[in-house]
Enzyme design. Structure first.
Site, PDB file in Angstrom:
ATOM      1  N   ASP A  27      15.112 -43.124  24.867  1.00  0.00           N
ATOM      2  CA  ASP A  27      15.807 -42.827  25.371  1.00  0.00           C
ATOM      3  C   ASP A  27      16.409 -42.875  27.014  1.00  0.00           C
ATOM      4  OD1 ASP A  27      15.365 -41.655  22.893  1.00  0.00           O
ATOM      5  OD2 ASP A  27      14.467 -39.708  23.421  1.00  0.00           O
ATOM      6  N   GLU A  70      19.249 -40.181  28.435  1.00  0.00           N
ATOM      7  CA  GLU A  70      20.254 -38.988  28.175  1.00  0.00           C
ATOM      8  C   GLU A  70      20.738 -38.927  29.365  1.00  0.00           C
ATOM      9  OE1 GLU A  70      17.647 -36.819  24.088  1.00  0.00           O
ATOM     10  OE2 GLU A  70      16.871 -37.022  26.631  1.00  0.00           O
ATOM     11  N   GLU A 111      10.713 -44.401  20.790  1.00  0.00           N
ATOM     12  CA  GLU A 111      11.817 -43.939  21.283  1.00  0.00           C
ATOM     13  C   GLU A 111      11.767 -44.515  22.434  1.00  0.00           C
ATOM     14  OE1 GLU A 111      14.541 -39.840  21.190  1.00  0.00           O
ATOM     15  OE2 GLU A 111      13.720 -40.637  19.023  1.00  0.00           O
ATOM     16  N   TRP A 134      19.570 -26.873  24.286  1.00  0.00           N
ATOM     17  CA  TRP A 134      18.371 -27.350  25.383  1.00  0.00           C
ATOM     18  C   TRP A 134      18.677 -27.803  26.504  1.00  0.00           C
ATOM     19  CZ3 TRP A 134      17.337 -32.071  26.922  1.00  0.00           C
ATOM     20  CH2 TRP A 134      18.184 -33.266  26.043  1.00  0.00           C
ATOM     21  N   THR A 185       4.166 -33.712  23.141  1.00  0.00           N
ATOM     22  CA  THR A 185       4.081 -34.255  24.234  1.00  0.00           C
ATOM     23  C   THR A 185       5.779 -34.830  24.704  1.00  0.00           C
ATOM     24  OG1 THR A 185       2.195 -34.425  23.859  1.00  0.00           O
ATOM     25  CG2 THR A 185       3.059 -35.443  26.630  1.00  0.00           C
ATOM     26  N   GLY A 186       6.269 -33.928  25.678  1.00  0.00           N
ATOM     27  CA  GLY A 186       7.299 -34.998  26.676  1.00  0.00           C
ATOM     28  C   GLY A 186       7.637 -35.337  27.476  1.00  0.00           C
TER      29      GLY A 186
END
Length: 337
Positions: A147, A149, A145, A240, A173-174
């Protein structure tokens, strides 16, 4: 609303200059001098310091825009998707009934992807607008992915831009980085772009790089490596998006309408019939110049782009996972590469 700085300081000082120079007046003149210096510092609004972005190459000019309707199809919320200008532009809408989204008709294994977006105005807390690439539909357990956002915030607060990246299912793991924008994204269209090849992934806003992920030994496990589709979606991220759900979407202000256009999607086309393949690909006939997966000019950032990247990260980035030692006692390996 801003005060005319020079006129204010001159007026105050000249008024008291014309009077007898008493001790108190002298002290006031000193205060005037200090006020004059302070007012000449960079202006600040409710959106933060106002900075002029550096000049950079217009990477988007190398690629031809394509009508949204030609490249994209409905992902979800069909009744909340409105094509405009013969399909060149599209509105995607979030209301009480549903969000909405578009997905590309093709899959891509590397390339350049860009869209111009105008965001909803007003109280947009909890609203999320995403422009991203993913293959979670084909690889649910080891998906990739890339992203963008855009996170709406509570009243009188600006939209926040978040970037993220996953490779081979590394979702535990963000890898978020967050930025304040240097413009109002609700007043006009702004371009959000991604360059993805074997050398690096670059996130750009109005052609200014804001993040670069370089392919190397440390980053290879989390580097997207499989064909992906392109998505644009608007949805309710109340749980979130704003301080863990503290400020949910207020549907009193619905509908929330995001407008999209100037879509550019060029690179390595993969047939959806061979969606799990990572082999050879075909180049799009609409490519104007060099292929972004092969051209030398796409191997690394230019000097202008590097200056732009440093400018954004020093003045507008307010969060990076690589600096979050409370979240990661041991930082991910790419942070130290």
């Amino acid at each position: 609303m801003y005060i005319n700085q020079t006129n204010l300081s001159n007026y105050l000082c000249n008024t008291f200059n014309s009077k007898k120079m008493t001790f108190l007046h002298q002290r006031f003149l000193l205060s005037c001098l200090i006020l004059s210096i302070i007012l000449r510092l960079p202006q600040v609004s409710s959106r933060g310091p106002i900075y002029r972005p550096p000049s950079v190459e217009r990477l988007t000019d190398r690629f031809r825009s394509t009508p949204v309707s030609q490249k994209m199809s409905t992902f979800f919320g069909a009744s909340n998707i409105h094509m405009k200008s013969n399909g060149s532009y599209s509105d995607i809408i979030l209301d009480k009934t549903s969000g909405s989204g578009l997905v590309s008709k093709d899959r891509y294994h590397h390339g350049f992807f860009s869209v111009a977006i105008k965001l909803p105005m007003g109280d947009t807390s909890g609203v999320v607008l995403a422009f991203y690439m993913s293959n979670s539909d084909v690889f649910p357990h080891n998906h990739d992915e890339i992203d963008f956002e855009l996170l709406g915030h509570e009243k009188r607060r600006q939209w926040v831009l978040q970037t993220n990246i996953y490779g081979n299912g590394s979702v535990k793991t963000g890898r978020e980085e967050k930025f304040y924008l240097w413009f109002d994204p609700t007043q006009e269209f702004h371009q959000y772009s991604m360059l993805w090849n074997t050398h690096h992934i670059v996130f750009l806003v109005d052609n200014i790089p804001i993040r670069e992920v370089t392919y190397n030994q440390a980053s290879s496990p989390m580097y997207p490596s499989k064909p992906m589709s392109l998505y644009t979606t608007i949805w309710d991220g109340s749980q979130w998006a704003t301080h863990g759900g503290k400020y949910p979407v207020n549907y009193k202000y619905a509908p929330f309408v995001a407008s999209l256009g100037e879509l550019k999607a060029e690179g390595c086309l993969m047939s959806k019939a061979n969606s799990t393949s990572t082999g050879s690909c075909s180049k799009s006939s609409t490519l104007l110049t060099s292929d972004p997966i092969e051209g030398n000019e796409y191997v690394k950032l230019t000097s202008q782009q590097t200056i732009g990247l440093k400018w954004v990260r020093s003045k507008h980035m307010f969060y990076s996972y690589c600096k979050d030692t409370s979240r990661y006692k041991i930082l991910p390996p790419e942070c130290n590469a």
